[in-house]
Write an enzyme that holds these catalytic residues in place. Structure first.
Site, PDB file in Angstrom:
ATOM      1  N   ARG A 118      -0.601   4.285  -0.837  1.00 47.41           N
ATOM      2  CA  ARG A 118      -1.156   5.083  -0.437  1.00 47.41           C
ATOM      3  C   ARG A 118      -1.337   6.506  -0.952  1.00 47.41           C
ATOM      4  NH1 ARG A 118      -3.473   1.475   3.010  1.00 47.41           N
ATOM      5  NH2 ARG A 118      -2.500   1.213   4.932  1.00 47.41           N
TER       6      ARG A 118
ATOM      7  N   HIS B  63      -8.824 -10.685  -0.642  1.00 47.14           N
ATOM      8  CA  HIS B  63      -8.504 -10.153   0.268  1.00 47.14           C
ATOM      9  C   HIS B  63     -10.132 -10.767   0.768  1.00 47.14           C
ATOM     10  CE1 HIS B  63      -8.870  -7.685   4.142  1.00 47.14           C
ATOM     11  NE2 HIS B  63     -10.473  -8.274   4.035  1.00 47.14           N
TER      12      HIS B  63
ATOM     13  N   ASP C 181       2.606  -6.844   2.703  1.00 46.09           N
ATOM     14  CA  ASP C 181       1.137  -6.500   2.993  1.00 46.09           C
ATOM     15  C   ASP C 181       1.490  -5.365   3.499  1.00 46.09           C
ATOM     16  OD1 ASP C 181      -1.614  -4.853   3.788  1.00 46.09           O
ATOM     17  OD2 ASP C 181      -2.898  -6.955   4.039  1.00 46.09           O
TER      18      ASP C 181
ATOM     19  N   HIS D  10       0.637  -1.025   0.181  1.00 41.54           N
ATOM     20  CA  HIS D  10      -0.068   0.130  -0.223  1.00 41.54           C
ATOM     21  C   HIS D  10       0.987   0.621  -0.348  1.00 41.54           C
ATOM     22  CE1 HIS D  10      -3.915  -2.540   1.070  1.00 41.54           C
ATOM     23  NE2 HIS D  10      -3.117  -2.949   2.233  1.00 41.54           N
TER      24      HIS D  10
HETATM   25 ZN    ZN Z   1      -6.159  -7.016   2.470  1.00 34.56          ZN
END
Ligand code: ZN
Length: 430
Positions: A69, A184, A310, A67
């Site tokens: 962001r 997910h 992650d 991520h």
């Molecule tokens: Zn996730």
């Protein structure tokens, strides 16, 4: 007159290139940003030398679950800072998740990320597009246009498409456009407001539980749909013994289903939550020791074929709240290689070093069709130089990430990247 030659030779390292079944001590030549045949430098001016004695020369590591962001949450991380953290962890390529603000659910946002990455990131940034518009799980994103814009996969990560018919249609479109759907796995009704693994410790602590079955039921859904549509589905951040068992059985039948494991799910158990420290809050949650053992077993026997971080940065003030109010997620880019080397290779001896390299290079590259993950002659010289035995302590204060939400601050680990090379250029060195 010939073109100017920019050549570097990596001397006397253990070259591990699983895609070419290569594991030998030798030299690796880089010419103009690509891996070159060793004879290519003869007759030219001598190349710059980097001594790799006692070190491993591996294809640049790939993390397909990060991520970054941006757009929208640059206080937590930026494409530039996340890329620096990746480089410091030994990663030359990352796949960024689309749960940004706005979500990466249209070609214009894909282009925005690609252009920003090209200008500011010191590693390769590949983009994952959303499965559904705004990751709302209601209407498919324009999958064909996303593919055309260059996404390498589809996922609603952070969210999970609950409507199985919509997921089926997503797989059918993904198949048509040659994209892999990553998921997910979380059943919203079953998980409810769960914030930690449902078990002994959730009962003791009085926190709402997140049952393992809440993941497994979606893993099974994905297996059935991958089989029905005959197209690959990749299950992200698997945390439970049942998920490993389901995957093992389905893969034995030839179903195109894969799974990844993140380091925190084998480094820690749900007992870590007993101090209500929000640095131990992630989704899916830390689980009990039987689940940890099953994940390690799945990595050892080849059921789990990919490792990922992650990496999920959050600002300090967001995490400094009560446990059930805090956002899910921790940093991971800089600690994952050290944690997996320490736990999988040194402590449990679940896999050897070449297999670990394969889980971070050949396998993710093959799954997503990335032109990376090997040291073949002519390939981009994305290279990670690893000292597999170097003892070091992770210091979150020294991290290039804009956030510091990690439970691994101060952990003593054995093994880490010591130099990260992207397209022939050193982008980070210890
Ligand atoms: Zn996730």
């Amino acid at each position: 007159m010939s073109d100017p030659v920019n050549a570097t030779i990596l001397r006397n390292g253990r070259i591990i290139d699983p895609a070419n079944a290569r594991d030998e001590v030798g030299d690796l030549l880089i010419v103009n940003g690509c891996v070159a045949k060793e004879s290519a430098s003869s007759g030219r001016q001598s190349p710059a030398e980097i001594d790799c004695t006692g070190l491993v020369i591996a294809p640049g590591l790939i993390d397909l679950h990060v991520h970054l962001r941006e757009p929208g949450q640059s206080a937590k991380e930026t494409i530039a800072s996340g890329a620096r953290a990746a480089a410091a962890g030994g990663f030359t390529s990352v796949v960024c998740m689309p749960n940004t603000q706005p979500a990466i659910d249209s070609p214009s946002v894909v282009s925005w990320v690609q252009e920003k990455a090209a200008a500011e990131a010191c590693v390769n940034v590949f983009v994952a597009g959303a499965i559904t518009k705004a990751l709302a799980g209601e209407e498919l994103a324009p999958i064909g246009s996303l593919k055309k814009a260059g996404v390498v996969a589809l996922t609603d990560d952070g969210h999970c498409v609950q409507n199985h018919e919509l997921m089926r249609r997503a797989l059918e479109y993904a198949r048509m456009f040659g994209l892999v759907v990553m998921d997910h796995c979380q059943d919203y009704n079953l998980v409810g407001k769960g914030v930690m693994h449902e078990g002994y410790w959730s009962t003791v602590l009085g926190l709402p539980g997140w049952p393992a079955a809440g993941e497994e039921i979606i893993v099974q859904r994905n297996i059935l749909l991958a089989e029905l549509c005959d197209t690959p589905v990749h299950c992200q951040h698997l945390s439970s013994a049942g998920s490993v068992r389901l995957l093992r059985e389905a893969r034995a039948r030839g179903v195109p289903i894969t799974g990844e494991v993140c380091p925190h799910h084998i480094a820690l158990t749900d007992e870590a939550v007993r101090g209500f420290d929000t640095r131990f809050k992630m989704n899916p949650p830390l689980r009990s020791a039987e689940h940890v053992d099953a994940l390690i077993g799945g990595i050892a026997d080849g059921t789990i074929t990919i490792l990922a971080s992650d990496h999920a940065p959050h600002s300090g003030f967001e995490k400094e709240v009560e446990f059930d109010q805090a956002p899910f997620g921790i940093l991971g880019l800089e600690t994952q290689l050290g944690l997996f080397l320490e736990l999988l290779v040194h402590q449990h001896r679940a896999i050897d070093l070449p297999r670990l390299v394969q889980l971070y290079t050949e396998n993710p590259a093959k799954l997503l069709g990335l032109n990376r993950g090997t040291l073949s002659v002519g390939a981009a010289a994305d290279i990670t130089i690893i000292d597999p035995h170097l003892a070091w302590t992770f210091d979150r204060e020294a991290s290039p990430s804009r956030s510091c939400n990690t439970p691994f601050h101060g952990w003593l680990l054995r093994g880490r990247a010591v130099r990260t090379i992207v397209a022939g250029e050193t982008v980070w060195t210890l």
